[in-house]
Design a protein around this motif. Structure first.
Motif, PDB file in Angstrom:
ATOM      1  N   ALA A  85     -26.595  68.211  46.898  1.00  0.00           N
ATOM      2  CA  ALA A  85     -26.010  69.201  45.940  1.00  0.00           C
ATOM      3  C   ALA A  85     -25.178  68.357  44.912  1.00  0.00           C
ATOM      4  CB  ALA A  85     -25.169  70.239  46.801  1.00  0.00           C
ATOM      5  N   ILE A  86     -24.378  67.376  45.229  1.00  0.00           N
ATOM      6  CA  ILE A  86     -23.699  66.572  44.478  1.00  0.00           C
ATOM      7  C   ILE A  86     -24.734  65.924  43.555  1.00  0.00           C
ATOM      8  CG2 ILE A  86     -21.943  64.671  44.296  1.00  0.00           C
ATOM      9  CD1 ILE A  86     -20.802  65.542  46.715  1.00  0.00           C
ATOM     10  N   LEU A  87     -25.660  65.081  43.896  1.00  0.00           N
ATOM     11  CA  LEU A  87     -26.345  64.537  43.017  1.00  0.00           C
ATOM     12  C   LEU A  87     -27.293  65.319  42.141  1.00  0.00           C
ATOM     13  CD1 LEU A  87     -27.732  61.982  45.797  1.00  0.00           C
ATOM     14  CD2 LEU A  87     -26.003  61.745  43.983  1.00  0.00           C
ATOM     15  N   GLY A  88     -27.559  66.672  42.699  1.00  0.00           N
ATOM     16  CA  GLY A  88     -28.478  67.627  41.948  1.00  0.00           C
ATOM     17  C   GLY A  88     -29.946  67.480  42.327  1.00  0.00           C
ATOM     18  N   HIS A  89     -30.095  66.624  43.443  1.00  0.00           N
ATOM     19  CA  HIS A  89     -31.692  66.439  43.833  1.00  0.00           C
ATOM     20  C   HIS A  89     -31.535  65.878  45.275  1.00  0.00           C
ATOM     21  CE1 HIS A  89     -31.560  62.184  43.812  1.00  0.00           C
ATOM     22  NE2 HIS A  89     -30.841  62.153  42.730  1.00  0.00           N
TER      23      HIS A  89
ATOM     24  N   GLN B 279      -6.866  55.016  55.335  1.00  0.00           N
ATOM     25  CA  GLN B 279      -5.429  55.054  54.678  1.00  0.00           C
ATOM     26  C   GLN B 279      -5.900  55.582  53.268  1.00  0.00           C
ATOM     27  OE1 GLN B 279      -2.847  54.796  56.646  1.00  0.00           O
ATOM     28  NE2 GLN B 279      -4.282  54.336  58.311  1.00  0.00           N
ATOM     29  N   HIS B 280      -6.773  55.816  52.793  1.00  0.00           N
ATOM     30  CA  HIS B 280      -7.158  56.118  51.640  1.00  0.00           C
ATOM     31  C   HIS B 280      -7.214  57.725  51.247  1.00  0.00           C
ATOM     32  CE1 HIS B 280      -7.665  52.035  50.719  1.00  0.00           C
ATOM     33  NE2 HIS B 280      -8.969  51.947  51.622  1.00  0.00           N
ATOM     34  N   HIS B 281      -7.464  57.944  49.975  1.00  0.00           N
ATOM     35  CA  HIS B 281      -7.419  59.300  49.746  1.00  0.00           C
ATOM     36  C   HIS B 281      -8.666  60.076  50.222  1.00  0.00           C
ATOM     37  CE1 HIS B 281      -6.012  62.865  47.236  1.00  0.00           C
ATOM     38  NE2 HIS B 281      -7.552  62.924  46.856  1.00  0.00           N
ATOM     39  N   TYR B 282      -8.451  61.563  50.710  1.00  0.00           N
ATOM     40  CA  TYR B 282      -9.470  62.252  51.138  1.00  0.00           C
ATOM     41  C   TYR B 282      -9.464  63.687  50.613  1.00  0.00           C
ATOM     42  CZ  TYR B 282      -6.109  63.577  54.518  1.00  0.00           C
ATOM     43  OH  TYR B 282      -4.995  64.333  55.160  1.00  0.00           O
ATOM     44  N   ILE B 283     -10.541  64.590  50.536  1.00  0.00           N
ATOM     45  CA  ILE B 283     -10.706  65.678  50.150  1.00  0.00           C
ATOM     46  C   ILE B 283     -11.406  66.505  51.333  1.00  0.00           C
ATOM     47  CG2 ILE B 283     -11.983  67.423  48.414  1.00  0.00           C
ATOM     48  CD1 ILE B 283     -11.973  64.994  46.504  1.00  0.00           C
ATOM     49  N   LEU B 284     -10.734  67.808  51.796  1.00  0.00           N
ATOM     50  CA  LEU B 284     -11.133  68.423  52.676  1.00  0.00           C
ATOM     51  C   LEU B 284     -12.033  69.630  52.080  1.00  0.00           C
ATOM     52  CD1 LEU B 284      -7.885  69.111  54.826  1.00  0.00           C
ATOM     53  CD2 LEU B 284      -9.722  67.523  55.107  1.00  0.00           C
ATOM     54  N   VAL B 285     -13.482  69.472  52.856  1.00  0.00           N
ATOM     55  CA  VAL B 285     -14.678  70.472  52.296  1.00  0.00           C
ATOM     56  C   VAL B 285     -15.163  71.131  53.404  1.00  0.00           C
ATOM     57  CG1 VAL B 285     -16.896  70.340  51.352  1.00  0.00           C
ATOM     58  CG2 VAL B 285     -15.061  68.679  50.553  1.00  0.00           C
ATOM     59  N   LYS B 286     -14.873  72.501  53.280  1.00  0.00           N
ATOM     60  CA  LYS B 286     -15.650  73.439  54.116  1.00  0.00           C
ATOM     61  C   LYS B 286     -17.083  73.716  53.636  1.00  0.00           C
ATOM     62  CE  LYS B 286     -14.496  77.185  57.083  1.00  0.00           C
ATOM     63  NZ  LYS B 286     -13.230  77.949  57.890  1.00  0.00           N
ATOM     64  N   SER B 287     -17.955  73.430  54.608  1.00  0.00           N
ATOM     65  CA  SER B 287     -19.269  73.710  54.155  1.00  0.00           C
ATOM     66  C   SER B 287     -20.127  74.953  54.608  1.00  0.00           C
ATOM     67  CB  SER B 287     -20.254  72.531  54.778  1.00  0.00           C
ATOM     68  OG  SER B 287     -20.185  72.391  55.992  1.00  0.00           O
TER      69      SER B 287
ATOM     70  N   THR C 222     -22.521  76.703  45.242  1.00  0.00           N
ATOM     71  CA  THR C 222     -21.123  77.196  44.896  1.00  0.00           C
ATOM     72  C   THR C 222     -20.202  76.251  45.361  1.00  0.00           C
ATOM     73  OG1 THR C 222     -20.900  78.614  46.959  1.00  0.00           O
ATOM     74  CG2 THR C 222     -21.937  79.482  45.016  1.00  0.00           C
ATOM     75  N   GLY C 223     -19.122  76.158  44.593  1.00  0.00           N
ATOM     76  CA  GLY C 223     -17.900  75.108  44.891  1.00  0.00           C
ATOM     77  C   GLY C 223     -18.158  73.759  44.490  1.00  0.00           C
ATOM     78  N   ILE C 224     -19.422  73.241  44.208  1.00  0.00           N
ATOM     79  CA  ILE C 224     -19.778  71.956  43.853  1.00  0.00           C
ATOM     80  C   ILE C 224     -19.017  71.398  42.574  1.00  0.00           C
ATOM     81  CG2 ILE C 224     -21.555  70.521  43.399  1.00  0.00           C
ATOM     82  CD1 ILE C 224     -21.866  71.665  46.268  1.00  0.00           C
ATOM     83  N   ASN C 225     -18.933  72.298  41.716  1.00  0.00           N
ATOM     84  CA  ASN C 225     -18.416  71.793  40.334  1.00  0.00           C
ATOM     85  C   ASN C 225     -16.740  71.862  40.487  1.00  0.00           C
ATOM     86  OD1 ASN C 225     -20.409  71.896  38.651  1.00  0.00           O
ATOM     87  ND2 ASN C 225     -20.377  73.972  38.220  1.00  0.00           N
ATOM     88  N   ARG C 226     -16.392  72.554  41.618  1.00  0.00           N
ATOM     89  CA  ARG C 226     -14.707  72.291  41.719  1.00  0.00           C
ATOM     90  C   ARG C 226     -14.618  71.149  42.668  1.00  0.00           C
ATOM     91  NH1 ARG C 226     -11.128  76.137  45.946  1.00  0.00           N
ATOM     92  NH2 ARG C 226      -9.190  75.340  45.222  1.00  0.00           N
ATOM     93  N   LEU C 227     -15.444  70.808  43.544  1.00  0.00           N
ATOM     94  CA  LEU C 227     -15.450  69.431  44.039  1.00  0.00           C
ATOM     95  C   LEU C 227     -15.606  68.355  43.076  1.00  0.00           C
ATOM     96  CD1 LEU C 227     -15.473  67.700  46.663  1.00  0.00           C
ATOM     97  CD2 LEU C 227     -17.850  68.147  46.898  1.00  0.00           C
ATOM     98  N   LEU C 228     -16.597  68.392  42.381  1.00  0.00           N
ATOM     99  CA  LEU C 228     -16.597  67.282  41.123  1.00  0.00           C
ATOM    100  C   LEU C 228     -15.302  67.330  40.511  1.00  0.00           C
ATOM    101  CD1 LEU C 228     -20.274  67.784  40.321  1.00  0.00           C
ATOM    102  CD2 LEU C 228     -19.367  65.954  41.350  1.00  0.00           C
TER     103      LEU C 228
END
Length: 448
Positions: free
Chosen positions: A237-241, A322-330, A354-360
């Motif tokens: 979904a992030i890649l669009g294909h 130890q780096h940055h992360y984003i929590l994603v509920k699929s 849905t929610g992909i643009n917000r994640l980007l």
């Protein structure tokens, strides 16, 4: 070293394969006779001529082409250059190359055109490495950075820095020829202040090179989570294909899958990984080991779960990260998912997109917060060689400042500063190391 015997050289300058057009490139000391044999016309400097192209020996027709002649020294290599834009069929371009060889040229080695340009003073090593960077660039920001280097702006900055140190050396060496009674000697504090100004410039360039490396090589984003929680679907979904195989069966992904895309002008490598779980199967465990390896290299993590992504933070695996992360509920399209978002969790549905643009947007925010893109071109070193030499020059400055602080004689300080000048000259290739120069140009593609 690569050969430089002023022989005429020829190569195909466009990628392999069939296309509408191809470019065959020649360089040499005097290409006017060969141009006349090819076209039956006299060459005009920087004039694109649409003409029939003939074999220089057998005189049979090779193709209808656009051919441009660049007279030395006003060319890329500093020699005469002929560039032939022909039809892109394999047989056509190969026949033109063979005809050039029959006419006295030889096949160019990788990077030999750029190497001749360097030897003829048309570019320095920073500009040469910028050419390689532009060719391999994956995104617009890194291309801009390469062009900044190619224009010689970075070389100019380093030239000014070197000039400042040479001014200090001239002061020191001039005063060594006179006694204190004959002239007023420059104080140690004044010399130290001049050196500290240069040191600040060098340190700024070295520090900014870390950001430059991110812009050039990209950032790595890893998708992490349990099996069958929608990681591969999110990846697609992030890649669009569809790049990764998806299936309702747990454990579909057992190896890592990579794909590149561009965000905020920066290349992004997105990595889909095997689900993190305990298994008695060796293949599954190897997949988890590969995930751990990728985790250690990642700049940003997407922690994905269809129930509670926050629980992933507490796992033994994430304690290593130890780096940055984003929590994603699929799978937020399923009935058991709440309709409202928590502040620290992004809800997505790959099925409904849905929610992909917000994640980007969240990923974009990370890039903008962690990579200063405002003045990204200025001062960035894009190779390990350049960075290493600048760090070496910085050490020379530190030592010289320390010597001044300890009251050591200025002739010793001058010797240390000469080491700084040599390091800066090495960066731009004023004192070329044969092995390094050969390595730089041999890694170029043929025809460049």
């Amino acid at each position: 070293m690569l050969p430089y015997d002023q022989e005429n050289i020829v190569a195909i300058a466009t990628p392999p394969g069939i296309g509408a057009l191809a470019v065959v490139r020649l360089s040499g000391k005097n290409l006017k006779p060969l141009f006349k044999k090819f076209t039956h016309k006299k060459p005009k400097d920087r004039f694109a001529l649409f003409t029939k192209l003939y074999h220089p020996k057998k005189n049979h027709l090779l193709d209808e082409v656009v051919v441009t002649f660049f007279k030395s020294p006003g060319s890329f290599t500093g020699e005469d250059i002929i560039e032939i834009s022909c039809h892109g069929g394999t047989a056509v371009k190969n026949s033109i190359v063979q005809a050039a060889i029959d006419g006295g040229a030889r096949l160019a080695q990788p990077g030999e055109f750029s190497y001749r340009s360097f030897l003829n003073g048309k570019m320095d090593l920073i500009q040469a490495e910028a050419i390689s960077a532009i060719i391999s660039s994956k995104a617009s920001r890194s291309t801009e950075m390469g062009l900044y280097h190619l224009e010689g702006m970075v070389s100019k900055i380093l030239g000014e820095i070197k000039s400042n140190i040479l001014d200090v050396l001239s002061i020191i060496e001039n005063e060594l020829n006179f006694s204190e009674e004959e002239i007023g000697l420059t104080s140690y504090s004044t010399i130290r202040s001049m050196l500290e100004g240069v040191q600040s410039q060098i340190n700024q360039i070295v520090e900014s090179s870390v950001i430059g490396k991110k812009i050039f090589s990209g950032i790595r984003i890893i998708i992490l989570g349990r099996p069958n929680t929608g990681k591969s679907s999110l990846f697609n979904a992030i890649l669009g294909h569809d790049r990764a195989i998806t299936s309702p069966i747990a454990g579909t992904t057992r190896d890592t899958v990579e794909a590149w895309f561009e965000l905020e002008g920066v290349p992004v490598c997105l990595i889909d990984t095997a689900g993190v779980w305990e298994s008695k199967k060796q293949l599954d465990n190897l997949g988890v080991e590969k995930t751990i390896s990728e985790l250690n290299r990642a700049d940003l993590g997407l922690l994905v779960d269809d129930e509670n992504p926050s629980a992933l933070i507490k796992t033994d695996l994430m304690k290593r990260y130890q780096h940055h992360y984003i929590l994603v509920k699929s799978k937020s399209d399923l009935a058991h998912c709440p309709s409202t978002n928590e502040d620290d969790i992004l809800y997505t549905s790959s099925k409904e997109n849905t929610g992909i643009n917000r994640l980007l947007t969240s990923i974009s925010t990370y890039i903008l917060n962690n990579i200063n893109l405002t003045d990204h071109a200025q001062g960035f070193m894009i190779t390990q060689r350049q960075r290493g030499l600048l760090e070496e020059s910085s050490l020379c400055l530190n030592e010289a400042i320390d010597q001044l602080n300890r009251g050591i004689e200025t002739d010793i300080v001058a010797s240390t500063l000469n080491g700084f000048v040599v390091a800066i000259k090495d960066v731009v290739g004023e004192i070329p190391n044969k092995e390094i120069v050969q390595n730089i140009f041999s890694n170029f593609c043929v025809g460049k």
